[in-house]
Each structure stands twice: as structure tokens, then as C-alpha cells.
Write a protein that holds these residues in place. Sequence first.
Motif, PDB file in Angstrom:
ATOM      1  N   LYS A   1       2.484   5.911  -3.377  1.00 15.67           N
ATOM      2  CA  LYS A   1       2.720   5.699  -1.949  1.00 15.67           C
ATOM      3  C   LYS A   1       3.098   4.261  -1.613  1.00 15.67           C
ATOM      4  O   LYS A   1       3.434   3.956  -0.468  1.00 15.67           O
TER       5      LYS A   1
ATOM      6  N   SER B   1       0.265   3.276  -8.519  1.00 16.42           N
ATOM      7  CA  SER B   1       1.678   2.964  -8.269  1.00 16.42           C
ATOM      8  C   SER B   1       2.268   2.174  -9.424  1.00 16.42           C
ATOM      9  O   SER B   1       1.632   1.246  -9.946  1.00 16.42           O
TER      10      SER B   1
ATOM     11  N   GLU C   1      -2.744   3.462   3.870  1.00 14.93           N
ATOM     12  CA  GLU C   1      -1.432   4.111   3.742  1.00 14.93           C
ATOM     13  C   GLU C   1      -0.990   4.266   2.299  1.00 14.93           C
ATOM     14  O   GLU C   1      -0.077   5.047   2.014  1.00 14.93           O
ATOM     15  N   VAL C   2      -1.644   3.554   1.378  1.00 11.00           N
ATOM     16  CA  VAL C   2      -1.206   3.623  -0.015  1.00 11.00           C
ATOM     17  C   VAL C   2      -2.211   4.324  -0.928  1.00 11.00           C
ATOM     18  O   VAL C   2      -1.967   4.458  -2.132  1.00 11.00           O
TER      19      VAL C   2
END
Length: 374
Positions: free
Chosen positions: A119, A160, A113-114
Motif C-alpha cells: 500500500k 512493501s 493508510e499503509v
Amino acid sequence: MDSPITIIRPDIIEFGVGTAERLGKWASDKGYARILVISDAFNSTRVETLGLKGDITVFADVTPEPDTANLDKVLAAANAADAQLVVGFGGGSAMDLAKLAAVLAGSSQTLREVVGPNKVHGPRRVALAQVPTTAGTGSEAGIRALVTDPKTMAKLAVESIHMLADIAVIDPALTFTVPARTTAATGVDAMAHCVEAFTNRKAHPMIDLYAIEGTRLVGKYLARAVKDGADAEARAGLALASLYGGFCLGPVNTAGGHALAYPLGTRWHIAHGAANALIFPHVLAFNTPSVPEKTRAVMDALGRKTSDDVQSVFDAAYSFCADLGIEMKLSALGVPDSDLDAMADDAFAIRRLLDNNPRDLARADIRSIYEAAY
């Protein structure tokens, strides 16, 4: 000059021989009592050099070119430790896994998901410190982490701001024990970060300063460190070059060289630095017609004089790496020629890097480079 750019670095950077123990004082001042150190087997034996106090858990099973299974083990250890501070202590693999542990442990998000940029849900619940023990990846300064998907043999890249370290402690003394062969390969990796950023389509004057100086430092100090691993000045020069390379990765990133190097690691487990060194002269020469002045500046920084001829650039870059004792033939590293097509397919799919390259690299160009490097 007219392109907007964002520069992101750790709030605190401690640099210099003997600074490793400053991490312990910083952690104590912050009140961090539960600490997880993510490391490899060798570096796990010298965690005491960091001066940490409190309830310390050491994960000592980081593998080179870590895959998702290795990350799963790290996350299990992180969840069990319930740490207030996560420390990446080792090369780029340990530091990348520490970044992912800091944002995924105790989170509802999964790795899948990242993957990609921006994200990760913030804010991060734990503090993050990075302590490199090689001079190559510059991961201590960046916000990206990579792990390999064993099914697809592709790198999964997470980016990130929430993976930025609170503190980076760069003690060149920790690199004194790195073997000559590894020193050479990781040094060229640091240089490749700088060169690929300098010649990048996204190149920016604010980063060029670090890129060309990092290249110069490698040109000045890498051969010295390979010859004498205890040369403190040379080790410090390479550690600084690696840090500068890390500064280049955030806002600009690498390009064709790294894209072509990645399949060597994911498919054949060739160390990242060694893969980059083998590919470096081929891609630099290929790109020369698109960035002749910058290529000349790169070779000058490495202390190698060249003409405007592409072959001259290749020969000089090749000899720079080969003179360090780096293996420069794919065949000698156990890569079968039957895999070159699959490698070309894998590399051509890495658009996040190939799209940065100053000259378009077609799939046929990539296949030709692999053939020439064979």
C-alpha cells in the motif's frame, strides 16, 4: 515446487567482522551528505563505528516493541533532518522504524493508510541502510515493519518493496556486547523464523535451503555465543542464521509460533525473542503430526535426537531453550492467568500468520498452549 515464488533482497549485503565502517564509504561514494541514524540509547553511543561523514542526525530514542507514539517521534525527527539517507542501527525495532521513516517522512500517506501489503506509494525519496546489532530479527533483509497500536495492543504490519534496504551491513562484531540472556532469546527468534518457514503451508524448496541451514547454524553456535559473547565464529554463525531467517520472512513468513508470541509482547512487553522462545516448543510439538519429516529434520539440525512421539519433540525443543537460560514459564514473566483468554483472542485474530500454520490452530488450541506454558 510448482508454486511461484519471488525472492527479494537488498542490492548490497556486506557481511563479516569489521565491515561496519564500509557503510560510510558506500554513503560517501553515493554523495549522501545529510544522514539520519535511527537507534536506541546504547547503540547511539557507537555510531562512529559506521564511518559516516557529513551532517549526521541521531535519533536515540527507539524503544523495544515500538508503538505508534515512538514512530511519531521518529517521523518528526526524520522530517526535521531532511535526510538523504536513513540508517537503521540496532535490533529489529530500530530497523523497522527506519523502514517506516524512509517511506512515510515527507509523504502524504499516514501509517494507517499503509498497513497491510503493497500500500506504500513509491518510489522512495531517500536511501535506506540497515545495520543490525543483534542476531535475531533478520529485519535488515526484509520488506516488513511492525509497530504496536497501544489502543488495541495489536501489531500493525506494513509490507512493501519500497521498504527494502539499498544496503545491509552485517558486522558480527557489533553483537559482541549483547548480554547472554538477550543473545539466547534473539538466537531462538532467528531459529523460529527459519523453522516456521520450513514447516509452513507456503514452504518452498527455494527457501527451505536457507531455513534448514539457519536452523543448523543456531544449533551449532547459539550455546557457544551465550557462553562466550566474544566468540567471533559463533557470533558470525548467528548473524548469518539471522540473515537467512530474514530471507525466509519475505516469500514465506512465519506461522503459529509468532502469532502466539505477539500478545506476550504487545500486552505484557515481553521481549520478542523471549516470547518466541517460550512458545516455540509448544507450537513445534503441536504441528508435528502434520509435518513429521520436517520436524525430524529441524531437531536433527538443532542437534537433538527425537522419536516420532510428540512428547519427545516437545521435551527436546523445551530443553534446547531452557538449557540456554531462557525463562520458559509465563507465570514467571509476570503474566496473570486471568489474561490468558484475552491473549488467546488476540492470537487467534492474527490470521496473516495462523493461516500459514501447517496444522489448524483453533482458539481452544491456543488457549491450551498458553495454559501449558503458564
